[in-house]
Motif scaffolding. Structure first.
Motif, PDB file in Angstrom:
ATOM      1  N   TYR A  14       1.034  -1.146  -0.043  1.00  0.00           N
ATOM      2  CA  TYR A  14       0.032   0.099   0.048  1.00  0.00           C
ATOM      3  C   TYR A  14       0.937   1.250   0.005  1.00  0.00           C
ATOM      4  O   TYR A  14       1.520   1.732   1.012  1.00  0.00           O
ATOM      5  CB  TYR A  14      -0.781   0.069   1.119  1.00  0.00           C
ATOM      6  CG  TYR A  14      -1.956  -1.005   1.253  1.00  0.00           C
ATOM      7  CD1 TYR A  14      -2.923  -0.901   0.690  1.00  0.00           C
ATOM      8  CD2 TYR A  14      -1.801  -2.262   2.339  1.00  0.00           C
ATOM      9  CE1 TYR A  14      -3.867  -2.013   0.582  1.00  0.00           C
ATOM     10  CE2 TYR A  14      -2.508  -3.185   2.357  1.00  0.00           C
ATOM     11  CZ  TYR A  14      -3.666  -3.210   1.505  1.00  0.00           C
ATOM     12  OH  TYR A  14      -4.830  -4.065   1.684  1.00  0.00           O
ATOM     13  N   PHE A  17       4.135   0.765   2.036  1.00  0.00           N
ATOM     14  CA  PHE A  17       4.110   0.116   3.130  1.00  0.00           C
ATOM     15  C   PHE A  17       3.899  -1.327   2.396  1.00  0.00           C
ATOM     16  O   PHE A  17       3.190  -1.487   1.674  1.00  0.00           O
ATOM     17  CB  PHE A  17       2.870   0.469   3.919  1.00  0.00           C
ATOM     18  CG  PHE A  17       2.436  -0.510   4.915  1.00  0.00           C
ATOM     19  CD1 PHE A  17       3.566  -0.771   6.081  1.00  0.00           C
ATOM     20  CD2 PHE A  17       1.518  -1.477   4.834  1.00  0.00           C
ATOM     21  CE1 PHE A  17       3.045  -1.799   7.071  1.00  0.00           C
ATOM     22  CE2 PHE A  17       1.191  -2.457   5.923  1.00  0.00           C
ATOM     23  CZ  PHE A  17       1.972  -2.693   7.116  1.00  0.00           C
ATOM     24  N   ALA A  19       2.633  -5.009   2.850  1.00  0.00           N
ATOM     25  CA  ALA A  19       1.887  -5.744   3.538  1.00  0.00           C
ATOM     26  C   ALA A  19       2.088  -7.284   3.311  1.00  0.00           C
ATOM     27  O   ALA A  19       1.591  -8.069   4.271  1.00  0.00           O
ATOM     28  CB  ALA A  19       0.348  -5.389   3.223  1.00  0.00           C
ATOM     29  N   ASN A  39      -5.505  -9.750  13.515  1.00  0.00           N
ATOM     30  CA  ASN A  39      -5.810  -8.660  12.948  1.00  0.00           C
ATOM     31  C   ASN A  39      -4.708  -8.032  12.305  1.00  0.00           C
ATOM     32  O   ASN A  39      -3.589  -7.904  12.880  1.00  0.00           O
ATOM     33  CB  ASN A  39      -6.330  -7.702  13.893  1.00  0.00           C
ATOM     34  CG  ASN A  39      -8.005  -8.081  14.253  1.00  0.00           C
ATOM     35  OD1 ASN A  39      -8.570  -8.889  13.577  1.00  0.00           O
ATOM     36  ND2 ASN A  39      -8.361  -7.348  15.204  1.00  0.00           N
ATOM     37  N   GLY A  40      -4.815  -7.573  10.986  1.00  0.00           N
ATOM     38  CA  GLY A  40      -3.765  -6.801  10.599  1.00  0.00           C
ATOM     39  C   GLY A  40      -2.610  -7.563   9.804  1.00  0.00           C
ATOM     40  O   GLY A  40      -1.562  -7.126   9.308  1.00  0.00           O
ATOM     41  N   ALA A  41      -2.924  -8.973   9.874  1.00  0.00           N
ATOM     42  CA  ALA A  41      -1.974  -9.690   9.559  1.00  0.00           C
ATOM     43  C   ALA A  41      -1.619  -9.847   7.855  1.00  0.00           C
ATOM     44  O   ALA A  41      -0.475  -9.971   7.221  1.00  0.00           O
ATOM     45  CB  ALA A  41      -2.290 -11.205   9.769  1.00  0.00           C
ATOM     46  N   GLY A  42      -2.771  -9.476   7.111  1.00  0.00           N
ATOM     47  CA  GLY A  42      -2.575  -9.375   5.472  1.00  0.00           C
ATOM     48  C   GLY A  42      -3.493 -10.319   5.022  1.00  0.00           C
ATOM     49  O   GLY A  42      -3.304 -10.473   3.670  1.00  0.00           O
ATOM     50  N   LYS A  43      -4.437 -10.976   5.642  1.00  0.00           N
ATOM     51  CA  LYS A  43      -5.357 -11.807   5.096  1.00  0.00           C
ATOM     52  C   LYS A  43      -6.309 -11.132   3.899  1.00  0.00           C
ATOM     53  O   LYS A  43      -6.230 -11.601   2.861  1.00  0.00           O
ATOM     54  CB  LYS A  43      -6.112 -12.469   6.003  1.00  0.00           C
ATOM     55  CG  LYS A  43      -5.647 -12.906   7.386  1.00  0.00           C
ATOM     56  CD  LYS A  43      -6.554 -13.694   8.523  1.00  0.00           C
ATOM     57  CE  LYS A  43      -7.502 -12.581   9.037  1.00  0.00           C
ATOM     58  NZ  LYS A  43      -6.705 -11.734  10.019  1.00  0.00           N
ATOM     59  N   THR A  44      -6.857  -9.953   4.282  1.00  0.00           N
ATOM     60  CA  THR A  44      -7.682  -9.345   3.112  1.00  0.00           C
ATOM     61  C   THR A  44      -6.610  -8.784   2.214  1.00  0.00           C
ATOM     62  O   THR A  44      -7.266  -8.962   1.085  1.00  0.00           O
ATOM     63  CB  THR A  44      -8.215  -8.227   4.095  1.00  0.00           C
ATOM     64  OG1 THR A  44      -9.028  -8.440   5.101  1.00  0.00           O
ATOM     65  CG2 THR A  44      -9.081  -7.317   2.983  1.00  0.00           C
ATOM     66  N   THR A  45      -5.564  -8.478   2.489  1.00  0.00           N
ATOM     67  CA  THR A  45      -4.565  -8.014   1.447  1.00  0.00           C
ATOM     68  C   THR A  45      -4.388  -9.058   0.350  1.00  0.00           C
ATOM     69  O   THR A  45      -4.280  -8.774  -0.804  1.00  0.00           O
ATOM     70  CB  THR A  45      -3.236  -7.516   2.066  1.00  0.00           C
ATOM     71  OG1 THR A  45      -3.719  -6.580   3.015  1.00  0.00           O
ATOM     72  CG2 THR A  45      -2.488  -6.776   0.950  1.00  0.00           C
ATOM     73  N   GLU A  86     -15.010  -8.292   2.748  1.00  0.00           N
ATOM     74  CA  GLU A  86     -14.990  -7.810   4.016  1.00  0.00           C
ATOM     75  C   GLU A  86     -16.026  -6.798   4.059  1.00  0.00           C
ATOM     76  O   GLU A  86     -16.187  -5.806   3.446  1.00  0.00           O
ATOM     77  CB  GLU A  86     -13.737  -7.207   4.453  1.00  0.00           C
ATOM     78  CG  GLU A  86     -13.185  -7.445   5.857  1.00  0.00           C
ATOM     79  CD  GLU A  86     -11.762  -6.812   6.214  1.00  0.00           C
ATOM     80  OE1 GLU A  86     -11.262  -6.470   5.233  1.00  0.00           O
ATOM     81  OE2 GLU A  86     -11.519  -7.063   7.271  1.00  0.00           O
ATOM     82  N   GLU A 160     -13.898 -13.131   6.039  1.00  0.00           N
ATOM     83  CA  GLU A 160     -14.860 -12.864   7.481  1.00  0.00           C
ATOM     84  C   GLU A 160     -16.031 -13.305   7.129  1.00  0.00           C
ATOM     85  O   GLU A 160     -17.182 -12.389   7.541  1.00  0.00           O
ATOM     86  CB  GLU A 160     -14.572 -11.390   7.808  1.00  0.00           C
ATOM     87  CG  GLU A 160     -13.284 -10.985   7.711  1.00  0.00           C
ATOM     88  CD  GLU A 160     -12.611 -11.061   9.130  1.00  0.00           C
ATOM     89  OE1 GLU A 160     -12.841 -12.076   9.725  1.00  0.00           O
ATOM     90  OE2 GLU A 160     -11.385 -10.742   9.494  1.00  0.00           O
ATOM     91  N   GLN A 192     -11.842 -15.505  11.226  1.00  0.00           N
ATOM     92  CA  GLN A 192     -11.160 -15.297  12.609  1.00  0.00           C
ATOM     93  C   GLN A 192     -11.367 -16.257  13.574  1.00  0.00           C
ATOM     94  O   GLN A 192     -10.570 -16.566  14.362  1.00  0.00           O
ATOM     95  CB  GLN A 192     -11.963 -13.902  13.042  1.00  0.00           C
ATOM     96  CG  GLN A 192     -12.009 -12.523  12.475  1.00  0.00           C
ATOM     97  CD  GLN A 192     -10.354 -12.128  13.017  1.00  0.00           C
ATOM     98  OE1 GLN A 192      -9.623 -12.557  14.041  1.00  0.00           O
ATOM     99  NE2 GLN A 192      -9.901 -11.131  12.179  1.00  0.00           N
TER     100      GLN A 192
HETATM  101  N1  LIG Z   1      -5.796   0.779   2.302  1.00  0.00           N
HETATM  102  C1  LIG Z   1      -4.631   0.282   3.146  1.00  0.00           C
HETATM  103  N2  LIG Z   1      -3.782   1.324   2.885  1.00  0.00           N
HETATM  104  C2  LIG Z   1      -2.597   1.297   3.901  1.00  0.00           C
HETATM  105  N3  LIG Z   1      -2.366   0.128   4.705  1.00  0.00           N
HETATM  106  C3  LIG Z   1      -3.332  -0.623   4.743  1.00  0.00           C
HETATM  107  C4  LIG Z   1      -4.433  -0.760   4.028  1.00  0.00           C
HETATM  108  N4  LIG Z   1      -5.355  -1.655   4.087  1.00  0.00           N
HETATM  109  C5  LIG Z   1      -4.722  -2.713   5.069  1.00  0.00           C
HETATM  110  N5  LIG Z   1      -3.575  -2.057   5.266  1.00  0.00           N
HETATM  111  C6  LIG Z   1      -2.401  -2.529   6.238  1.00  0.00           C
HETATM  112  O1  LIG Z   1      -2.096  -3.451   5.577  1.00  0.00           O
HETATM  113  C7  LIG Z   1      -1.809  -4.623   6.767  1.00  0.00           C
HETATM  114  C8  LIG Z   1      -2.520  -5.813   6.598  1.00  0.00           C
HETATM  115  O2  LIG Z   1      -3.974  -5.585   6.716  1.00  0.00           O
HETATM  116  P1  LIG Z   1      -5.162  -6.526   6.150  1.00  0.00           P
HETATM  117  O3  LIG Z   1      -6.457  -5.780   5.951  1.00  0.00           O
HETATM  118  O4  LIG Z   1      -4.796  -7.389   5.004  1.00  0.00           O
HETATM  119  O5  LIG Z   1      -5.407  -7.403   7.593  1.00  0.00           O
HETATM  120  P2  LIG Z   1      -6.269  -8.567   7.814  1.00  0.00           P
HETATM  121  O6  LIG Z   1      -5.193  -9.903   8.253  1.00  0.00           O
HETATM  122  O7  LIG Z   1      -7.225  -8.816   6.816  1.00  0.00           O
HETATM  123  O8  LIG Z   1      -6.971  -7.913   9.301  1.00  0.00           O
HETATM  124  P3  LIG Z   1      -8.300  -7.894   9.842  1.00  0.00           P
HETATM  125  O9  LIG Z   1      -8.440  -9.487  10.534  1.00  0.00           O
HETATM  126  O10 LIG Z   1      -8.253  -6.902  10.721  1.00  0.00           O
HETATM  127  O11 LIG Z   1      -9.122  -8.029   8.932  1.00  0.00           O
HETATM  128  C9  LIG Z   1      -2.212  -3.984   8.027  1.00  0.00           C
HETATM  129  O12 LIG Z   1      -1.161  -3.468   8.679  1.00  0.00           O
HETATM  130  C10 LIG Z   1      -3.035  -2.898   7.507  1.00  0.00           C
HETATM  131  O13 LIG Z   1      -2.883  -1.799   8.479  1.00  0.00           O
END
Ligand SMILES: Nc1ncnc2c1ncn2[C@@H]1O[C@H](COP(=O)(O)OP(=O)(O)OP(=O)(O)O)[C@@H](O)[C@H]1O
Ligand SMILES: [Mg+2]
Lengths: 235, 338, 287
Positions: A14, A17, A19, A39-45, A86, A160, A192
């Motif tokens: 991103y 950053f 991810a 949370n924030g691990a990167g699953k959604t990414t 999500e 999720e 989760q």
């Molecule tokens: N649009 C964005 N811009 C910048 N950073 C982002 C963005 N979306 C997510 N991140 C960062 O990327 C990292 C991974 O986020 P991600 O959403 O993939 O986590 P996740 O595993 O899906 O978490 P959750 O369980 O909270 O949904 C996190 O550190 C988050 O802060």
């Protein structure tokens, strides 16, 4: 043998950053794969990288061995990867039927119709003319899944599935998964609830801070190992 | 964890202060060696630069997209004609009063406009300027549609024609310096940091909530005050004012936007470079009439798409040079200045 | 008294035209989140296209309509895909500045081609015929304009809620990001939306060209009317544009009745009052 969907050394960013770091995951035809992690691990990414929401290098995502990384989301869905995003993200000003019909924009032929979705989720039957924003959370999730199915996908990515829903409702919705697999759809599941994720999947990956740090056949993974994986190696 | 401090200063900046003072001294002395036409041009440039600095502050930092600044320029122009002209009040206080009047008008205007966001604010501000124009054109005291001439008797009290040119230049220069100084100090204050944070990273500033709106409103009032004073001094120089010239969107907003886009939005230096480029283009190309204006439109579009940070952004990204340092260098203490 | 009623009727009827000015602006804002500052100039461009085909080439009006409307649609699609799509993002500044640039280019381009002279189309007898209802006389042309406006707005409503394209447009309005994962090519949809907006502008342009005279610099006043109508009627509401158009038309008619110089000002002032009292517009909140 080539997997249905696979990532190879996938990095995702991103802006500045990073991810995801060199992620390798594989989904075989007919499989259900779970992605778990804090949370924030990167699953959604990871899911976003698969559907083209996050720009990634072309050869890092392969569908049937063909590189598709970084293609536009509209192109990727037409290749058969549908998602249940999500937060569900229905179109609030469209009715249930209209939301479902948006799935057909992928242009893929196949067995799924409005009536068939109603068979899977009878709870939607008398809501078809309601707006997406007027539904309960569980009903919204059903529409989001139905919308993905309407695109006649080979793969559905769930982010999720159970978030914010009562357990009984989750059970209602989860019944759709085996049904989908009977129809030849493979599944990637972000969840989760680790026990539920393991119960529903064939194989699981655990992500921490953008890296896969544990994987295995779901039935063989010990809950304690996963707990350790969640908190990193030193914990 | 100790040992870090934040500074805006890097080495060459020690030379910037004295250099700026030298330039300022030369500008103050300008009437000593420049002729009347040059002074008039310089006066106009100073006024445009002040407007550009303020528009940059509004749009580039505060995210307030006004295309109705001509309302305040015009109001300031009419104010000076009434105060110094009709009422015969002393000149300098009248210029300041023109700024105060413009800012006072900006209070109700802002109250209404701040209900609209983003692009809707823009057109709303234009509607307000149209209302100013139409009301002025209805007012007999303001000369209605044909406008006012500055009373010659009063103008004579400011001195002979070249003395007047010098006097107006100094006033315009003072307004420009005030504009740059307030913009700079504002941006370096905690309020300004909040603005910059908001521009650079929405989410980082999201928690700032209601403070952000107040902050924007304050910048809006400041910009109105400067616009009022610019209007005052520029229309003094013309000795004539009419509704269509006073509230001209092309003159007081389109040109200014062009200057800011060319020079670099979100950089104070951009307004200065942009003003020089704009006046350069104008002096060579204005004879081409509509082709010239079409060219400006094309240049602005191309800049916006290909070089969105403008000329100064281009320079800054390659050299890191700033005349007005905003960047905060993190300096490890004990290592000395970088 | 009769005079007052007549001018009010006139105000209602021109409100239909104002609604057409606004419908395109509203559509484009709803979907692309872009306020098109060249909107008024594009309307005037449409009027000049009609002027060129009818008065300069001497073609019949129906043929001019068949030429101008598709050309406007094409212009919209090309403009959107070629230029405006590159400006869409989180920042509102680039689209605003680029459309401002387009506005200046159009104004000066039209000045070069058509000079600053006042132009007006002549639709012949219909312009002077009127319908007498008791003491009230309404021009047939004004009635025709209103009818076309209502029909166009009805058509837009039908398109939005009864067709596949409309569903895709509304989905894209709601959430362009998700629309793309559903397979919608949003770039293309944006182009189509601008094309529809400019076809509506074209209809308004043709009608308005015979209503009053225009010059290459008439665009900004059209833009301001369109914008005021959108805000008065409520942002994003299709029928709201008609309500807003009639409100503005009646306000101007009333102002003009009191003092001809107050016509435009009265419209602006009603806009400001509504903005201060009902920021969501008179049909506020409905979409
Ligand atoms: N649009 C964005 N811009 C910048 N950073 C982002 C963005 N979306 C997510 N991140 C960062 O990327 C990292 C991974 O986020 P991600 O959403 O993939 O986590 P996740 O595993 O899906 O978490 P959750 O369980 O909270 O949904 C996190 O550190 C988050 O802060
Ligand atoms: Mg997530």
């Amino acid at each position: 043998m080539t997997a249905l969907l696979e990532t190879r050394n996938l990095d995702a960013f991103y802006g500045d950053f990073q991810a995801l770091y060199g992620v390798d995951v594989k989904l075989e035809e007919g499989q259900c794969v779970a992605l778990i992690g804090p949370n924030g691990a990167g699953k959604t990414t990871l899911l976003r990288s698969l559907v083209g929401w996050v720009p990634v290098a072309r050869e890092t995502v392969l569908l049937n061995g063909q590189p598709i990384g970084g293609m536009g989301p509209d192109k990727i869905v037409s290749l058969g990867i549908a998602s249940v995003p999500e937060g569900r993200r229905l179109f609030p000003s469209l009715t249930v039927d209209e939301n479902l019909l948006m799935g057909t924009e992928s242009g893929r032929a196949g067995p799924w119709t409005l009536d068939k979705v109603m068979e899977v989720f009878p709870a939607l039957r008398d809501r078809r003319r309601h707006r997406g924003s007027d539904l309960s959370g569980g009903q919204q999730q059903m529409v989001a899944i139905g919308r993905a199915l309407m695109s006649n996908p080979k793969v559905v990515l769930f982010d999720e599935l159970s978030l914010g829903l009562a357990p009984t409702i989750v059970n209602d919705i989860a019944r759709a998964l085996p049904l989908m697999r009977d129809n030849g759809i493979s599944i990637v599941l972000v969840e989760q609830d680790v026990r539920r994720a393991l119960a529903m999947s064939d194989y699981a990956y655990c992500i921490l801070e953008g890296r896969i740090n544990l994987q295995g056949v779901s039935a063989d993974l010990a809950f304690e190992d996963i707990e350790k994986a969640f908190f990193g190696a030193e914990a | 964890m100790s040992g870090y401090s934040i500074t805006r200063i890097s080495r060459y900046h020690y030379a910037v202060g004295p250099a700026l003072l030298l330039v300022l001294a030369a500008l103050i002395a300008l009437p000593g060696f420049a002729d009347k036409a040059t002074l008039r041009l310089a006066t106009e440039m100073a006024g445009y630069m002040a407007l550009a600095i303020m528009w940059n502050l509004l749009a580039g930092y505060a995210g307030v997209m006004s295309i109705g600044q001509q309302a305040f320029v015009g109001a300031g122009g009419y104010a000076i004609f009434m105060l110094a002209g009709s009422a015969g009040l002393p000149l300098i206080p009248s210029v300041v009063a023109a700024g105060v009047i413009a800012a006072a008008l900006a209070i109700p205007v802002g109250y209404i406009l701040f209900r609209l966001n983003g692009a809707y604010f823009a057109i709303g501000s234009w509607v307000i300027a149209e209302i100013f124009l139409l009301i002025t054109a209805q007012s007999d005291r303001l000369g209605a549609g044909s406008g006012l001439s500055f009373p010659t008797a009063v103008a004579k009290t400011f001195g002979k024609s070249d003395e007047r040119a010098a006097l107006f230049w100094w006033i315009a220069l003072a307004v420009a310096v005030v504009a740059i100084a307030t913009a700079y100090l504002w941006l370096r204050s905690s309020r300004g940091l909040a603005l910059t944070a908001m521009r650079d990273d929405e989410s980082a500033a999201a928690g700032l909530g209601v403070d952000v709106v107040r902050n924007k409103f304050a910048v809006f009032l400041l910009a109105a005050a400067i616009a009022g004073m610019v209007g005052a001094v520029l229309f003094l120089g013309k000795l004539r004012i009419s509704p269509t010239s006073a509230y001209d969107i092309n003159e007081w907003t389109a040109s200014i936007i062009f200057i800011v886009v060319i020079g670099g939005i979100g950089r104070l230096e951009g307004a200065i470079i942009g003003t020089l480029v704009f006046f350069g283009l104008r002096s060579y190309l204005a004879d081409f009439g509509s082709y010239y204006l079409m060219a400006l439109g094309v240049i602005a579009i191309v800049m916006m798409l290909k070089m969105p940070k403008g000329l100064w952004g281009f320079v800054y990204d390659r050299t890191g040079i700033e005349i007005f340092p905003m960047r905060r260098n993190i300096v490890r203490s004990g290592e000395g200045r970088p | 008294m009769t005079e007052l009623i007549n001018s009010l009727a006139q105000g209602v009827l021109i409100g239909g035209l104002y609604a057409l000015f606004a419908a395109g602006l509203s559509l484009v804002f709803g979907i692309m989140r872009v306020v098109n500052l060249a909107h008024g100039d594009l309307i005037v461009t449409g009027s000049f296209m009609t002027f060129a085909t009818v008065s300069m080439l001497g073609l019949p009006l129906w043929l001019a309509v068949l030429i101008v409307l598709p050309m406007m649609g094409l212009l919209g699609y090309v403009l959107q895909r070629g230029l405006l799509n590159h400006t869409i993002g989180t920042d509102v500044l680039p689209p605003l500045l680029v459309t401002f640039g387009i506005s200046i280019i159009l104004q000066n381009g039209l000045l070069q081609i058509f000079t600053a002279d006042n132009r007006k189309l002549d639709f012949g007898a219909i312009e002077v015929m009127s319908l007498q209802m008791g003491p009230v006389a309404m021009g047939w042309y004004a009635i025709l304009v209103f009818a076309v406006a209502v029909a166009t707005i009805y058509g837009l409503q039908f398109l939005s809620y009864r067709t596949r394209l409309g569903r895709v447009l509304r989905a894209t309005t709601d959430d362009p990001e998700v629309a793309r994962v559903m397979g919608v090519r949003t770039d293309h949809v944006f182009g189509i939306a601008m094309a529809i907006a400019l076809v509506i502008c074209g209809i308004a342009a043709i009608l308005f060209a015979a209503w009053t005279s225009f010059t290459p610099l008439s665009g900004p006043s059209r833009l301001l009317i369109a914008f005021e109508v959108v805000v008065i009627g409520g942002i994003g509401s299709i029928w709201g544009t008609l309500a807003g158009g009639i409100t503005l038309g009646v306000a101007q008619a009333l102002g003009g009745y009191l003092d001809p110089a107050w016509q435009t000002l009265a419209g602006h002032i009603v806009f400001v009052i509504i903005l201060a009292l009902r920021p969501a517009g008179i049909l506020g909140g409905r979409r």
